[in-house]
Write a protein that holds these residues in place. Structure first.
Motif, PDB file in Angstrom:
ATOM      1  N   ASP A 128       8.809 -15.171  30.057  1.00  0.00           N
ATOM      2  CA  ASP A 128       8.968 -16.486  29.438  1.00  0.00           C
ATOM      3  C   ASP A 128       8.237 -17.558  30.238  1.00  0.00           C
ATOM      4  OD1 ASP A 128      10.513 -15.227  27.596  1.00  0.00           O
ATOM      5  OD2 ASP A 128      12.420 -16.077  28.256  1.00  0.00           O
ATOM      6  N   ILE A 129       8.327 -17.472  31.562  1.00  0.00           N
ATOM      7  CA  ILE A 129       7.667 -18.455  32.422  1.00  0.00           C
ATOM      8  C   ILE A 129       6.164 -18.403  32.223  1.00  0.00           C
ATOM      9  CG2 ILE A 129       7.160 -19.017  34.828  1.00  0.00           C
ATOM     10  CD1 ILE A 129      10.058 -18.168  35.468  1.00  0.00           C
ATOM     11  N   ASP A 130       5.598 -17.200  32.223  1.00  0.00           N
ATOM     12  CA  ASP A 130       4.159 -17.065  31.981  1.00  0.00           C
ATOM     13  C   ASP A 130       3.775 -17.654  30.627  1.00  0.00           C
ATOM     14  OD1 ASP A 130       3.353 -15.965  34.348  1.00  0.00           O
ATOM     15  OD2 ASP A 130       3.522 -13.889  33.684  1.00  0.00           O
ATOM     16  N   SER A 131       4.612 -17.411  29.624  1.00  0.00           N
ATOM     17  CA  SER A 131       4.300 -17.916  28.293  1.00  0.00           C
ATOM     18  C   SER A 131       4.364 -19.438  28.236  1.00  0.00           C
ATOM     19  CB  SER A 131       5.257 -17.303  27.267  1.00  0.00           C
ATOM     20  OG  SER A 131       5.058 -15.907  27.180  1.00  0.00           O
ATOM     21  N   PHE A 132       5.314 -20.035  28.934  1.00  0.00           N
ATOM     22  CA  PHE A 132       5.355 -21.495  29.004  1.00  0.00           C
ATOM     23  C   PHE A 132       4.073 -22.037  29.632  1.00  0.00           C
ATOM     24  CE2 PHE A 132      10.080 -21.553  28.438  1.00  0.00           C
ATOM     25  CZ  PHE A 132      10.107 -22.518  27.433  1.00  0.00           C
ATOM     26  N   ARG A 133       3.621 -21.385  30.681  1.00  0.00           N
ATOM     27  CA  ARG A 133       2.357 -21.801  31.304  1.00  0.00           C
ATOM     28  C   ARG A 133       1.204 -21.663  30.305  1.00  0.00           C
ATOM     29  NH1 ARG A 133       4.042 -18.524  36.178  1.00  0.00           N
ATOM     30  NH2 ARG A 133       4.825 -20.002  37.727  1.00  0.00           N
ATOM     31  N   GLY A 134       1.223 -20.569  29.539  1.00  0.00           N
ATOM     32  CA  GLY A 134       0.170 -20.363  28.554  1.00  0.00           C
ATOM     33  C   GLY A 134       0.178 -21.421  27.474  1.00  0.00           C
ATOM     34  N   LEU A 135       1.365 -21.756  26.965  1.00  0.00           N
ATOM     35  CA  LEU A 135       1.470 -22.807  25.949  1.00  0.00           C
ATOM     36  C   LEU A 135       0.976 -24.145  26.484  1.00  0.00           C
ATOM     37  CD1 LEU A 135       4.949 -21.986  24.365  1.00  0.00           C
ATOM     38  CD2 LEU A 135       2.710 -21.750  23.266  1.00  0.00           C
ATOM     39  N   ALA A 136       1.344 -24.458  27.728  1.00  0.00           N
ATOM     40  CA  ALA A 136       0.905 -25.714  28.320  1.00  0.00           C
ATOM     41  C   ALA A 136      -0.609 -25.751  28.486  1.00  0.00           C
ATOM     42  CB  ALA A 136       1.597 -25.932  29.665  1.00  0.00           C
ATOM     43  N   ALA A 137      -1.189 -24.627  28.904  1.00  0.00           N
ATOM     44  CA  ALA A 137      -2.644 -24.579  29.082  1.00  0.00           C
ATOM     45  C   ALA A 137      -3.368 -24.709  27.746  1.00  0.00           C
ATOM     46  CB  ALA A 137      -3.034 -23.277  29.779  1.00  0.00           C
ATOM     47  N   LEU A 160      14.577 -27.856  27.104  1.00  0.00           N
ATOM     48  CA  LEU A 160      14.007 -26.652  26.504  1.00  0.00           C
ATOM     49  C   LEU A 160      14.056 -25.473  27.477  1.00  0.00           C
ATOM     50  CD1 LEU A 160      12.538 -25.318  24.144  1.00  0.00           C
ATOM     51  CD2 LEU A 160      10.377 -26.116  25.120  1.00  0.00           C
ATOM     52  N   LEU A 161      13.719 -25.710  28.728  1.00  0.00           N
ATOM     53  CA  LEU A 161      13.760 -24.637  29.718  1.00  0.00           C
ATOM     54  C   LEU A 161      15.192 -24.155  29.948  1.00  0.00           C
ATOM     55  CD1 LEU A 161      11.169 -25.949  32.346  1.00  0.00           C
ATOM     56  CD2 LEU A 161      10.863 -24.111  30.688  1.00  0.00           C
ATOM     57  N   PHE A 162      16.134 -25.082  29.958  1.00  0.00           N
ATOM     58  CA  PHE A 162      17.535 -24.701  30.139  1.00  0.00           C
ATOM     59  C   PHE A 162      18.006 -23.815  28.985  1.00  0.00           C
ATOM     60  CE2 PHE A 162      22.111 -25.392  29.579  1.00  0.00           C
ATOM     61  CZ  PHE A 162      22.578 -25.077  30.860  1.00  0.00           C
ATOM     62  N   LEU A 213       0.414 -14.234  24.370  1.00  0.00           N
ATOM     63  CA  LEU A 213       0.833 -15.462  25.039  1.00  0.00           C
ATOM     64  C   LEU A 213       1.058 -15.228  26.528  1.00  0.00           C
ATOM     65  CD1 LEU A 213       1.396 -18.406  24.575  1.00  0.00           C
ATOM     66  CD2 LEU A 213       3.730 -17.839  23.895  1.00  0.00           C
ATOM     67  N   THR A 214       1.628 -14.087  26.882  1.00  0.00           N
ATOM     68  CA  THR A 214       1.797 -13.786  28.301  1.00  0.00           C
ATOM     69  C   THR A 214       0.446 -13.599  28.988  1.00  0.00           C
ATOM     70  OG1 THR A 214       2.114 -11.442  27.767  1.00  0.00           O
ATOM     71  CG2 THR A 214       4.089 -12.780  28.031  1.00  0.00           C
ATOM     72  N   PHE A 215      -0.548 -13.093  28.251  1.00  0.00           N
ATOM     73  CA  PHE A 215      -1.901 -12.987  28.814  1.00  0.00           C
ATOM     74  C   PHE A 215      -2.465 -14.371  29.107  1.00  0.00           C
ATOM     75  CE2 PHE A 215      -6.420 -13.481  27.746  1.00  0.00           C
ATOM     76  CZ  PHE A 215      -6.980 -12.820  28.838  1.00  0.00           C
ATOM     77  N   VAL A 216      -2.310 -15.290  28.146  1.00  0.00           N
ATOM     78  CA  VAL A 216      -2.797 -16.656  28.370  1.00  0.00           C
ATOM     79  C   VAL A 216      -2.067 -17.276  29.568  1.00  0.00           C
ATOM     80  CG1 VAL A 216      -3.030 -18.961  27.376  1.00  0.00           C
ATOM     81  CG2 VAL A 216      -3.401 -16.958  25.948  1.00  0.00           C
ATOM     82  N   GLY A 217      -0.774 -16.979  29.692  1.00  0.00           N
ATOM     83  CA  GLY A 217      -0.031 -17.486  30.833  1.00  0.00           C
ATOM     84  C   GLY A 217      -0.538 -16.922  32.145  1.00  0.00           C
ATOM     85  N   LEU A 218      -0.924 -15.654  32.142  1.00  0.00           N
ATOM     86  CA  LEU A 218      -1.447 -15.022  33.355  1.00  0.00           C
ATOM     87  C   LEU A 218      -2.699 -15.732  33.858  1.00  0.00           C
ATOM     88  CD1 LEU A 218      -1.249 -12.533  35.315  1.00  0.00           C
ATOM     89  CD2 LEU A 218      -2.825 -11.383  33.742  1.00  0.00           C
ATOM     90  N   VAL A 219      -3.577 -16.133  32.945  1.00  0.00           N
ATOM     91  CA  VAL A 219      -4.849 -16.775  33.328  1.00  0.00           C
ATOM     92  C   VAL A 219      -4.788 -18.283  33.148  1.00  0.00           C
ATOM     93  CG1 VAL A 219      -6.093 -14.674  32.700  1.00  0.00           C
ATOM     94  CG2 VAL A 219      -5.907 -16.524  31.033  1.00  0.00           C
ATOM     95  N   SER A 220      -3.584 -18.847  33.023  1.00  0.00           N
ATOM     96  CA  SER A 220      -3.443 -20.265  32.678  1.00  0.00           C
ATOM     97  C   SER A 220      -4.039 -21.203  33.713  1.00  0.00           C
ATOM     98  CB  SER A 220      -1.969 -20.614  32.452  1.00  0.00           C
ATOM     99  OG  SER A 220      -1.197 -20.324  33.609  1.00  0.00           O
ATOM    100  N   TYR A 221      -3.916 -20.859  34.990  1.00  0.00           N
ATOM    101  CA  TYR A 221      -4.466 -21.742  36.031  1.00  0.00           C
ATOM    102  C   TYR A 221      -5.982 -21.782  35.938  1.00  0.00           C
ATOM    103  CZ  TYR A 221      -5.468 -23.682  40.672  1.00  0.00           C
ATOM    104  OH  TYR A 221      -5.938 -24.465  41.703  1.00  0.00           O
TER     105      TYR A 221
END
Length: 411
Positions: A27-36, A306-308, A328-336
């Motif tokens: 979920d954390i990776d996916s949040f990063r992906g959505l933000a990116a 939302l995170l809570f 989405l988890t892939f996008v989160g992995l490379v989000s930075y």
């Protein structure tokens, strides 16, 4: 973890099991992906927005659709980062225990941020300054993360990286405040008192930017184009404070009061609807409107909610299922890497004439930039981020050099 059934407790069905830690990581990776992804869409939309004497004319005429593509998700990065990094300090302050030394914490953060950032800054700056000394002040400020305090150069070289200046500053603040909070809570006997001290500190850190924004906008009339006033830590640290507050709340609650599905889903819907309405209202109210002025503190509070409702749950929801989608988890992995490279990729495509012209070309431009930026990000992750991340293994969690050959003395 899933509770073990006892003779007096009926076994739980698969759909009622508590959420395992591995799913939260996804979920954390996916949040990063959505933000990116949201950040990429925001900057492509910005590139296709026409500005004239009558104001800004975005490429999408439908307000609701434009609100989605103009959504600013940098606050999510701040809230999520603060939540993850503060959690160990919150648990230690409330329930006792030790934390890693500040040197170990900062070492791991440096390994995570610096290799890719420094390389990208040098590459982009060199292409834009072919003759020396070039804009040496711009280079120096970006390499020292001080460009957020420069009204002229805050968006130079890599525009979105002004936020990394705040991220690095937060690391330094947390390395000092985290251990201090732990020491301050140790003499307190009652757990409720320790929770209150931690919560009060987070609330104070959240209220300070609100007070500054009110003073700057309504008190002395600083215009919204004063980037240092409204992009600096005095205005944007509310996002980090919200993430710290979430860490304190979860540490205080522990495994108690986890949300059932019937409560988690409405809270998730409320947070997402609130974020959409906030983006829509800020577009309609203009740069000097109330929702635009307080957009980031309000958005940070909604991201916290939302995170809570995503993490502090008893059962997985359809929202969690969406977040664990592989793409989405892939996008989160490379989000930075996506965050770092998407603007140079967009400008390179634009200068090469590979992006369609006119506001009507925005959808195709967004697709082209996304594909090119994701390919670049994937290569960047495996060639730069992943190898650099291996350096973190040189030290253990306490900051001591690892002994990779424990039996070396016997050889």
């Amino acid at each position: 973890m899933t509770a073990t059934a006892t003779p007096t407790t009926p076994p739980r069905t698969p759909e009622s099991r508590e959420k395992p830690p591995s799913r939260r990581a996804g979920d954390i990776d996916s949040f990063r992906g959505l933000a990116a992804l949201s950040t990429v869409a925001f900057h492509v939309r910005q590139e296709y927005t026409v500005y004239d004497a009558q104001g800004a004319h975005p490429p999408l005429n439908t307000p609701g659709v434009d609100a989605l593509f103009s959504f600013e998700a940098l606050d999510l990065f701040f809230v999520l980062s603060a939540f993850l990094l503060t959690s160990s300090y919150a648990r230690a302050a409330i329930d006792g225990g030790s934390t890693r030394p500040a040197s170990a914490f900062l070492f791991r953060r440096a390994i995570r941020i610096l290799p890719l950032y420094v390389l990208a800054i040098l590459v982009v700056w060199a292409t834009r300054n072919p003759t020396l000394p070039g804009n040496w002040r711009d280079l120096a400020e970006h390499l020292t993360f001080t460009h957020v305090f420069d009204q002229e150069r805050i968006f130079y070289t890599l525009g979105p990286t002004w936020s990394l200046s705040l991220e690095v500053l937060f690391y330094l603040v947390l390395a000092g405040l985290g251990p201090l909070a732990v020491r301050a809570c140790r003499p307190l006997r009652r757990r409720g008192s320790r929770v209150a001290v931690c919560a009060a500190g987070c609330l104070l850190l959240y209220a300070a930017p609100l007070a500054w924004i009110t003073y700057a906008h309504y008190g002395v009339g600083i215009p919204h184009t004063d980037w240092v006033a409204y992009f600096g830590p005095q205005a944007r640290f509310g996002g980090f404070a919200a993430g710290m507050g979430l860490a304190v709340a979860r540490a205080a609650l522990g495994d108690r009061a986890r949300l059932p599905r019937r409560a988690a889903l409405p809270l998730t819907a409320l947070a997402l609807t609130g974020l959409f309405c906030l983006s829509l209202l800020s577009r309609q109210s203009g740069p000097e409107g109330f929702t635009t002025t307080y957009y980031h503190p309000l958005a940070s509070a909604l991201w916290m909610l939302l995170l809570f409702s995503t993490f502090h749950i008893r059962q997985l929801t359809v929202w969690n299922t969406f977040l664990t989608a592989r793409w989405l988890t892939f996008v989160g992995l490379v989000s930075y890497s996506l965050f770092i490279w998407h603007e140079p990729v967009m400008l390179l495509l634009h200068n090469a004439g590979l992006l369609p012209q006119g506001t009507s070309g925005f959808p195709w431009a967004l697709l082209i930039v996304l594909v090119a930026a994701l390919v670049t990000a994937a290569a960047s992750y495996w060639l730069i981020e992943y190898p650099a991340g291996l350096l973190a293994r040189l030290k253990d969690t306490n900051g001591h050099p690892r002994n990779f050959y424990p039996d070396a003395a016997l050889r």
